[in-house]
Design a protein around this motif. Structure first.
Motif, short mmCIF file in Angstrom:
data_model
loop_
_atom_site.label_atom_id
_atom_site.label_comp_id
_atom_site.label_asym_id
_atom_site.label_seq_id
_atom_site.Cartn_x
_atom_site.Cartn_y
_atom_site.Cartn_z
N ASP A 188 -9.55 1.78 -2.24
CA ASP A 188 -9.95 3.02 -2.91
C ASP A 188 -9.88 4.12 -1.86
O ASP A 188 -10.85 4.39 -1.14
CB ASP A 188 -11.38 2.83 -3.47
N ILE A 189 -8.71 4.74 -1.79
CA ILE A 189 -8.47 5.68 -0.69
C ILE A 189 -9.37 6.91 -0.81
O ILE A 189 -9.97 7.36 0.16
CB ILE A 189 -6.98 6.08 -0.63
N ASP A 190 -9.54 7.42 -2.04
CA ASP A 190 -10.38 8.61 -2.22
C ASP A 190 -11.85 8.32 -1.89
O ASP A 190 -12.53 9.13 -1.29
CB ASP A 190 -10.27 9.12 -3.67
N GLU B 130 3.87 1.49 -1.15
CA GLU B 130 4.57 1.63 -2.43
C GLU B 130 3.66 2.14 -3.53
O GLU B 130 4.09 2.82 -4.45
CB GLU B 130 5.18 0.27 -2.83
N GLU B 131 2.37 1.81 -3.41
CA GLU B 131 1.43 2.15 -4.48
C GLU B 131 0.78 3.52 -4.29
O GLU B 131 0.13 4.04 -5.20
CB GLU B 131 0.34 1.07 -4.59
N ASN B 132 0.92 4.09 -3.11
CA ASN B 132 0.26 5.36 -2.85
C ASN B 132 1.26 6.35 -2.24
O ASN B 132 2.24 5.95 -1.62
CB ASN B 132 -0.90 5.16 -1.86
N ASP B 133 0.97 7.64 -2.42
CA ASP B 133 1.85 8.65 -1.85
C ASP B 133 1.56 8.82 -0.36
O ASP B 133 0.43 8.64 0.08
CB ASP B 133 1.63 10.00 -2.56
N ASP B 134 2.58 9.23 0.34
CA ASP B 134 2.43 9.63 1.74
C ASP B 134 1.75 8.59 2.61
O ASP B 134 0.78 8.88 3.30
CB ASP B 134 1.64 10.94 1.84
N VAL B 135 2.22 7.38 2.55
CA VAL B 135 1.69 6.36 3.44
C VAL B 135 2.79 5.98 4.42
O VAL B 135 3.91 5.68 4.02
CB VAL B 135 1.24 5.10 2.67
N ASP C 276 -8.27 -4.35 -2.61
CA ASP C 276 -8.17 -3.25 -3.58
C ASP C 276 -8.67 -2.01 -2.85
O ASP C 276 -9.86 -1.86 -2.58
CB ASP C 276 -9.05 -3.61 -4.80
N ILE D 154 0.85 -1.20 0.00
CA ILE D 154 0.00 0.00 0.00
C ILE D 154 0.89 1.25 0.00
O ILE D 154 0.63 2.21 -0.72
CB ILE D 154 -0.95 0.00 1.22
#
Ligand code: FAD
Lengths: 264, 317
Positions: free
Chosen positions: A152-154, A49-54, A150, A47
């Motif tokens: 969906d952060i937004d 690696e796939e998203n910014d600022d985690v 999967d 997660i």
């Protein structure tokens, strides 16, 4: 976004062992990162690696010895670690689900993660309940036995697959924040790279005692008392083939042929 | 007197076996202590299920008509409301994937102690639960020093109750708090089946983690070929991607009933055994004489598979 992943050091019992009262005697135990948590760690790192600022933070309830295991998680990409321990925990024979929930809830209160990942179960006591219990205590949504994720952060939703029995999987949408209990096979846990292992040395493992978490001995109280521990009576009625490998194989071959197996 | 509330389980229109085992476990418990056995059926064809569950030992069946399939948010609310209304001493739930998806939340919400995966229950005034630890190598007894508890029972450990009875059936009305339903089940999928159906095979050679490396799978494939058998496996082999998912035997894999099941380097974890205990002849090769697989095996070789398997191949060549 912050992901909290629980990391337990579990004890494995050697082939031959002896009990010492209500414990397995220490010399027969090997310690390792809980199998299910290894997949949870990998899911958390992916997660990040796939998203910014985690940020990925691990939480462990365990004595100083468990820092070795925690370093493994840090070497695989966890950013920093929290280790909860207290003298009061030394004498606890059975840390039940309720007590673990109280300790981990306090960590969640400190860290305020958006997502918590745990293993489905711990390989030593196999309660299989801490993740869902924790979710209830901290008022997060949850899903147990997740083998596909999967995020969906937004949309603030986790689309998960839950692995039911008999090769059936359930597709579920889970509102965030949530606790997901992770099943083996969801991913392929990485090996720690040499660089990762080096970096892990300088990452923080923050020890926290009960008082640091705003708790006292009452948090460890349990209505469950371990009263007995024993090796189960062997129920084996098997016919054993003795001798060297060659002899064993020859006898087994005879039995197999009797059952009609293999080319005559 | 202590009443028991057992929560039954169903999926895709059918009651699961554990529902009938819960009746037995629940009836045993109230048999020890006196009291009533209540069952709950939540969602789906509640009337049809209630009819099927009208079994010996059951006093009352409570039906909750809410949704078709399991949703843990609904189950937690329904069971909590039922608990508050009926005031039972023990709540029994199956130690299944869905059971573990709501029982801990029920226990936490009601501030009740929780014991999972019980393989034995006894009550001489105090509830004693038998469980397994350390991958079934150790058994333990836990005493519940509280008036009330939630307990999940391991599927397959209690016989199913089949004898008919005449329980009362009551509709349990409660108002679902929709704002607390924060997950939605959107469907089911069957794990894809490839070219081989292990559940049809007469002879299975099954490989477990004892094989150590992916390239060693070839050795057991050779054995399977020599025996004219089909290759299957325990879960870690599939998790590692060494064999496809449809080769997995067990709780979450396939249930198989071959004439011969040869377990090579498999410990016999409960979730594995759930898929193969019905095999006619079980043979195990394992270095650990105390591996639980030997408890259900008909024939055993305590030995190193890397020594035994090549010899066995030779016997059939
Ligand atoms: C919800 C859930 C569902 C699950 N579903 C399944 C399922 O469907 N199927 C399944 O299999 N598991 C399932 N599991 C996993 C299960 O709990 C075990 O982890 C798994 O079955 C262990 O597989 P194993 O016996 O191959 O490995 P291990 O338990 O690691 O055993 C390996 C065995 O090999 C022996 N061995 C080692 N070296 C040698 C050698 N050289 N020669 C001979 N023997 C050797 C060891 O003594 C040991 O007994 C599930 C778990 C959970 C929590």
């Amino acid at each position: 976004m912050k992901v909290l992943v629980t990391v337990k050091e579990v004890a494995e019992v050697e082939e031959d062992f002896q009990l010492d009262g209500l414990r397995v005697a220490e010399q027969y135990l090997d310690y390792d990162l809980n199998e299910w948590d290894e997949y949870a760690v990998e899911a958390a790192v992916q997660i990040a690696e796939e998203n910014d600022d985690v940020e990925v933070v691990s939480a462990t309830i365990g004595p100083e010895r468990s820092e070795e295991t925690i370093r493994m998680a840090l070497a695989k990409g966890v950013d920093r670690a929290i280790r909860v321990w207290d003298d009061a925990l030394e004498d606890v024979d059975l840390l039940d689900v309720g007590a673990k929930t109280r300790l981990l809830s306090a960590v969640v209160e400190e860290e305020e993660p958006d997502l918590v990942l745990t293993g489905v179960q711990a390989n030593d006591d196999s309660f299989g309940a801490t993740g869902v219990s924790l979710a209830s205590a901290i008022d997060f949504e949850w899903a147990a036995v997740v083998n596909d994720l999967d995020l969906d952060i937004d949309g603030a939703v986790a689309n998960v697959r839950r692995e039911l029995e008999g090769g059936v999987e359930e597709l579920t949408e889970v509102d965030l924040p949530a606790v997901l209990t992770i099943q083996t096979g969801i991913n392929e846990p990485r090996y720690a790279s040499l660089r990762g292992i080096r970096q892990a040395q300088s990452k923080e493992i923050k020890p926290m005692a009960l008082s640091d978490l705003g708790l006292d001995g009452a948090a460890l109280e349990s209505d469950l008392v371990l009263t007995d521990m024993y090796e189960p009576e062997t129920e084996s009625e098997a016919t054993y083939f003795e001798g060297g490998a060659g002899e064993q194989a020859a006898e087994l071959a005879t039995v197999l042929r009797e059952k009609g197996v293999g080319a005559q | 007197m202590s009443d028991v509330l057992a929560i039954t389980e169903h999926r895709r229109g059918e009651l699961r076996d554990v529902s009938f085992e819960l009746v037995t476990a629940g009836a045993d418990l109230v048999g020890d202590t006196g009291g009533d056995l209540h069952l709950a059926v939540i969602g789906g064809d509640t009337d049809g299920f209630a009819e099927e569950l009208s079994l010996d030992g059951v006093d009352t069946i409570h039906t909750v008509t809410e949704g078709d399939e399991f949703n843990h948010d609904v189950y937690v609310q329904a069971v909590t409301e039922l608990y508050e209304e009926l005031d039972p001493t023990y709540v029994l739930i199956g130690n299944t994937v869905n059971g573990l998806d709501y029982a801990p939340a029920v226990a936490e919400g009601l501030d009740l102690p929780l014991v999972t995966d019980a393989v034995g229950l006894q009550n001489d005034g105090t509830l004693e639960v038998t469980r397994e630890m350390y991958a079934s190598k150790v058994e333990s007894t836990i005493e519940v020093n509280a008036d009330r508890a939630v307990v999940t029972i391991r599927p397959g450990e209690w016989d199913a109750t089949e004898a008919a009875g005449e329980p009362a059936v009551e509709v349990f009305d409660f108002t679902l708090d929709e704002s607390r339903v924060r997950s939605r089940v959107t469907g089911f999928e069957e794990v894809g089946s490839g070219d081989v159906d292990i559940s049809e095979a007469d002879v299975l050679v099954s490989v477990g983690r004892g094989i150590e490396e992916e390239e060693n799978i070839e050795l057991v494939q050779d054995l399977a070929d020599a025996l004219d058998a089909t290759l299957s496996s325990s879960r870690p082999i599939v998790d590692n991607g060494w064999l496809p998912k449809d080769r997995q035997v067990g709780q979450s894999g396939k249930v198989v009933t071959p004439k011969v099941y040869l377990a090579v380097g498999i410990s016999g974890a409960v979730q594995h055994v759930a898929g193969m205990k019905g095999a006619e002849n079980i043979i195990a090769i394992n270095t650990d004489p105390d591996a639980p697989i030997f408890d259900i095996a008909d024939y055993g070789i305590v030995g190193d598979l890397f020594d035994v398997v090549p010899e066995l191949i030779e016997q059939f060549e």
